[in-house]
Design an enzyme around this catalytic site. Structure first.
Site, PDB file in Angstrom:
ATOM      1  N   GLN A 190     -89.255  30.676  29.811  1.00 10.58           N
ATOM      2  CA  GLN A 190     -87.778  31.183  30.137  1.00 10.58           C
ATOM      3  C   GLN A 190     -87.739  32.435  30.416  1.00 10.58           C
ATOM      4  OE1 GLN A 190     -83.163  31.051  28.734  1.00 10.58           O
ATOM      5  NE2 GLN A 190     -84.793  30.637  27.226  1.00 10.58           N
ATOM      6  N   ASP A 191     -88.895  33.245  29.835  1.00 11.25           N
ATOM      7  CA  ASP A 191     -88.860  34.802  30.080  1.00 11.25           C
ATOM      8  C   ASP A 191     -90.128  35.286  30.706  1.00 11.25           C
ATOM      9  OD1 ASP A 191     -87.835  37.669  29.949  1.00 11.25           O
ATOM     10  OD2 ASP A 191     -88.441  37.905  27.962  1.00 11.25           O
ATOM     11  N   PHE A 192     -90.642  34.495  31.546  1.00 10.80           N
ATOM     12  CA  PHE A 192     -91.858  34.699  32.361  1.00 10.80           C
ATOM     13  C   PHE A 192     -91.711  35.671  33.478  1.00 10.80           C
ATOM     14  CE2 PHE A 192     -95.478  33.618  34.984  1.00 10.80           C
ATOM     15  CZ  PHE A 192     -96.314  33.362  34.084  1.00 10.80           C
TER      16      PHE A 192
END
Length: 301
Positions: free
Chosen positions: A193-195
């Site tokens: 999700q926060d890649f």
């Protein structure tokens, strides 16, 4: 222990001031629990307290203490699920303190330091292929479908509460993406999700390892969202639309994903994370990234 100044913004959040006051004690309790030797906190910390640590067997690790909020609640579960394949290894975890110890990436330079933009995207794609795998039969991860349904409602409410801070057409694009993509997805995997380039570090055990997941379970196309708006300082210059379009094309090719679904998830996620009526914020750069992704829509024949 000195709390890094980058964490001070938590004081404006409910419970944030108390958490900041407790952080030195929490770190001391973790050090005692796991017999850690702690260094000075990393100066770049701006979301969690992150401290270099040495375990009793001389393993070099990192102690991380998260604020107790939903996004990071299952970070340790994701790292445990990935088991060191493409991501840092989980060495210890205390869910009550929201604390975990992970292996230290060395030299630890971020993917942001790779100057060749296309090569950086290819490296990112290789890491994503390593971490994407189906969830276990029973899991506690939040569902992308449920999150998308929540964003659909909250974005409309926030837009009104904040005085309609951007054009309604952009809001409509994000809301439609949440509604249409969230309810009809491809094969589910555990998503990061926060890649982005700051969460992919150079290491020795593997060339590059992912850190700091905020996991969800959903389709792969969603996990390109943060990458598409990566290095936002570049996306304020002329020709930024071409940069984002190139990223879409390259990631779709490298990962075998649906370009249009990636683009639409990128719009939804940029606004979901950049606009909030709860904390009264509108991040202009996130709204700008959403607009750039709208511009990357396929041209009508």
């Amino acid at each position: 222990m000195r709390v890094p100044p980058g964490l001070a913004w938590w004081r404006a959040q409910p419970g944030g001031a108390d958490w900041l006051e407790r952080l030195p004690d929490l770190a001391g309790e973790c050090a005692e629990q796991w017999s850690l030797r702690l260094g000075e906190p990393f100066e770049g910390s701006h979301v969690s307290l992150v401290v270099p640590a040495e375990l009793p067997d001389s393993t070099r690790g990192v102690l991380k203490i998260n604020f107790p909020e939903p996004e990071s609640e299952h970070e340790a579960d994701a790292l445990e699920h990935w088991n060191g394949e493409g991501a840092v290894r989980l060495l210890a975890h205390d869910p009550e303190r929201r604390a975990l110890v992970v292996e230290r990436c060395e030299p630890g330079t971020a993917l942001w330091q790779v100057d060749d933009a296309d090569e950086a995207m290819r490296i990112a794609a290789r890491v994503l292929r390593r971490i994407w795998r189906p969830p276990p039969a029973e899991y506690a991860f939040r569902s992308l479908a449920v999150e998308a349904a929540r964003w659909e409602v909250e974005l409309q409410e926030a837009w009104e509460q904040l005085g309609r801070p951007f054009d309604a057409d952009l809001l409509d694009e994000a809301v439609a993406a949440c509604r249409e993509l969230g309810s009809d997805q491809g094969e589910p995997v555990v998503l990061h999700q926060d890649f982005h380039g700051g969460n992919v570090l150079r290491a020795q055990r593997e060339p590059w390892l992912a850190i700091d997941p905020k996991p969800l379970v959903g389709e792969r196309e969603f996990d390109a969202a943060s990458l598409l708006r990566d290095r936002r300082d570049l996306l304020v210059q002329a020709g930024a639309g071409r940069i984002v379009g190139r990223r879409l094309d390259l990631l779709a090719s490298e990962l075998g994903l649906d370009r249009e679904r990636m683009r639409r998830w990128g719009i939804a996620h940029a606004l979901a994370w950049g606009v909030s009526g709860t904390v009264q914020k509108v991040e202009a750069d996130m709204v700008g990234c959403a607009r750039l992704l709208v511009e990357c829509a396929p041209k009508m024949a």
